[in-house]
Scaffold this motif. Structure first.
Motif, PDB file in Angstrom:
ATOM      1  N   UNK A 105       0.817  -1.210   0.000  1.00 36.24           N
ATOM      2  CA  UNK A 105       0.000   0.000   0.000  1.00 36.24           C
ATOM      3  C   UNK A 105       0.848   1.256   0.000  1.00 36.24           C
ATOM      4  N   UNK A 106       2.157   1.108  -0.155  1.00 40.11           N
ATOM      5  CA  UNK A 106       3.014   2.292  -0.154  1.00 40.11           C
ATOM      6  C   UNK A 106       2.897   3.086  -1.452  1.00 40.11           C
ATOM      7  N   UNK A 107       2.610   2.407  -2.540  1.00 38.50           N
ATOM      8  CA  UNK A 107       2.509   3.088  -3.833  1.00 38.50           C
ATOM      9  C   UNK A 107       1.082   3.585  -4.026  1.00 38.50           C
ATOM     10  N   UNK A 108       0.880   4.865  -3.905  1.00 37.53           N
ATOM     11  CA  UNK A 108      -0.422   5.458  -4.170  1.00 37.53           C
ATOM     12  C   UNK A 108      -1.404   5.450  -3.015  1.00 37.53           C
ATOM     13  N   UNK A 109      -1.151   4.667  -1.985  1.00 39.15           N
ATOM     14  CA  UNK A 109      -2.099   4.607  -0.879  1.00 39.15           C
ATOM     15  C   UNK A 109      -1.576   5.272   0.383  1.00 39.15           C
ATOM     16  N   UNK A 110      -0.257   5.372   0.511  1.00 35.28           N
ATOM     17  CA  UNK A 110       0.314   6.001   1.697  1.00 35.28           C
ATOM     18  C   UNK A 110      -0.115   7.468   1.754  1.00 35.28           C
TER      19      UNK A 110
ATOM     20  N   UNK B  35      -2.940   8.691   1.959  1.00 31.27           N
ATOM     21  CA  UNK B  35      -4.177   8.957   1.234  1.00 31.27           C
ATOM     22  C   UNK B  35      -5.256   8.055   1.825  1.00 31.27           C
ATOM     23  N   UNK B  36      -5.885   8.523   2.888  1.00 39.56           N
ATOM     24  CA  UNK B  36      -6.858   7.704   3.615  1.00 39.56           C
ATOM     25  C   UNK B  36      -8.031   7.268   2.757  1.00 39.56           C
ATOM     26  N   UNK B  37      -8.518   8.123   1.868  1.00 41.29           N
ATOM     27  CA  UNK B  37      -9.678   7.773   1.053  1.00 41.29           C
ATOM     28  C   UNK B  37      -9.348   6.623   0.094  1.00 41.29           C
ATOM     29  N   UNK B  38      -8.189   6.671  -0.542  1.00 43.52           N
ATOM     30  CA  UNK B  38      -7.804   5.580  -1.460  1.00 43.52           C
ATOM     31  C   UNK B  38      -7.597   4.285  -0.702  1.00 43.52           C
ATOM     32  N   UNK B  39      -6.987   4.368   0.488  1.00 37.50           N
ATOM     33  CA  UNK B  39      -6.793   3.173   1.302  1.00 37.50           C
ATOM     34  C   UNK B  39      -8.141   2.595   1.718  1.00 37.50           C
TER      35      UNK B  39
ATOM     36  N   UNK C  64      -3.743  -8.841   8.545  1.00 37.61           N
ATOM     37  CA  UNK C  64      -2.542  -8.163   9.027  1.00 37.61           C
ATOM     38  C   UNK C  64      -2.328  -6.891   8.226  1.00 37.61           C
ATOM     39  N   UNK C  65      -2.022  -5.817   8.919  1.00 35.97           N
ATOM     40  CA  UNK C  65      -1.677  -4.552   8.281  1.00 35.97           C
ATOM     41  C   UNK C  65      -0.311  -4.168   8.846  1.00 35.97           C
ATOM     42  N   UNK C  66       0.725  -4.339   8.058  1.00 35.81           N
ATOM     43  CA  UNK C  66       2.099  -4.140   8.506  1.00 35.81           C
ATOM     44  C   UNK C  66       2.587  -2.768   8.064  1.00 35.81           C
ATOM     45  N   UNK C  67       2.669  -1.836   9.003  1.00 37.60           N
ATOM     46  CA  UNK C  67       3.093  -0.471   8.684  1.00 37.60           C
ATOM     47  C   UNK C  67       4.564  -0.404   8.311  1.00 37.60           C
TER      48      UNK C  67
ATOM     49  N   UNK D 192      -0.522  -5.191   3.247  1.00 37.85           N
ATOM     50  CA  UNK D 192      -1.780  -5.640   3.830  1.00 37.85           C
ATOM     51  C   UNK D 192      -1.968  -7.093   3.420  1.00 37.85           C
ATOM     52  N   UNK D 193      -2.285  -7.946   4.380  1.00 40.74           N
ATOM     53  CA  UNK D 193      -2.531  -9.352   4.104  1.00 40.74           C
ATOM     54  C   UNK D 193      -4.028  -9.599   4.276  1.00 40.74           C
ATOM     55  N   UNK D 194      -4.643 -10.184   3.260  1.00 39.00           N
ATOM     56  CA  UNK D 194      -6.058 -10.526   3.263  1.00 39.00           C
ATOM     57  C   UNK D 194      -6.209 -12.039   3.234  1.00 39.00           C
ATOM     58  N   UNK D 195      -7.345 -12.531   3.739  1.00 37.74           N
ATOM     59  CA  UNK D 195      -7.680 -13.941   3.593  1.00 37.74           C
ATOM     60  C   UNK D 195      -9.164 -14.068   3.295  1.00 37.74           C
ATOM     61  N   UNK D 196      -9.516 -15.188   2.672  1.00 37.20           N
ATOM     62  CA  UNK D 196     -10.918 -15.549   2.467  1.00 37.20           C
ATOM     63  C   UNK D 196     -11.002 -17.045   2.271  1.00 37.20           C
TER      64      UNK D 196
END
Length: 52
Positions: free
Chosen positions: A9-14, A16-20, A36-39, A44-48
C-alpha cells in the motif's frame, strides 16, 4: 481452506486515507478480510475462504 492475498500500500495509498479505505472496501466486497496490516513493510494481508 483459506487463500491469501498480499498487497503493497506504499505506492499510491500512503498518506491517502480515502484511497486506502476504497481499496479495503473493494477487497471486502470480494470476500477478503484483513488479517494483518504491517506499517513497517507497507503491506496488507487478506484472507478468504477458497471454496466460497
Amino acid at each position: 481452506m483459506k487463500e491469501y492475498k498480499v498487497i503493497s500500500w506504499s505506492v499510491g495509498l500512503a498518506n491517502n486515507n480515502q484511497r486506502l479505505e476504497d481499496t479495503l472496501n473493494e477487497y471486502g466486497r470480494q470476500g477478503w478480510r484483513v488479517v494483518d496490516l504491517d506499517h513497517d513493510r507497507s503491506r496488507i494481508v487478506f484472507e478468504r475462504d477458497k471454496n466460497r
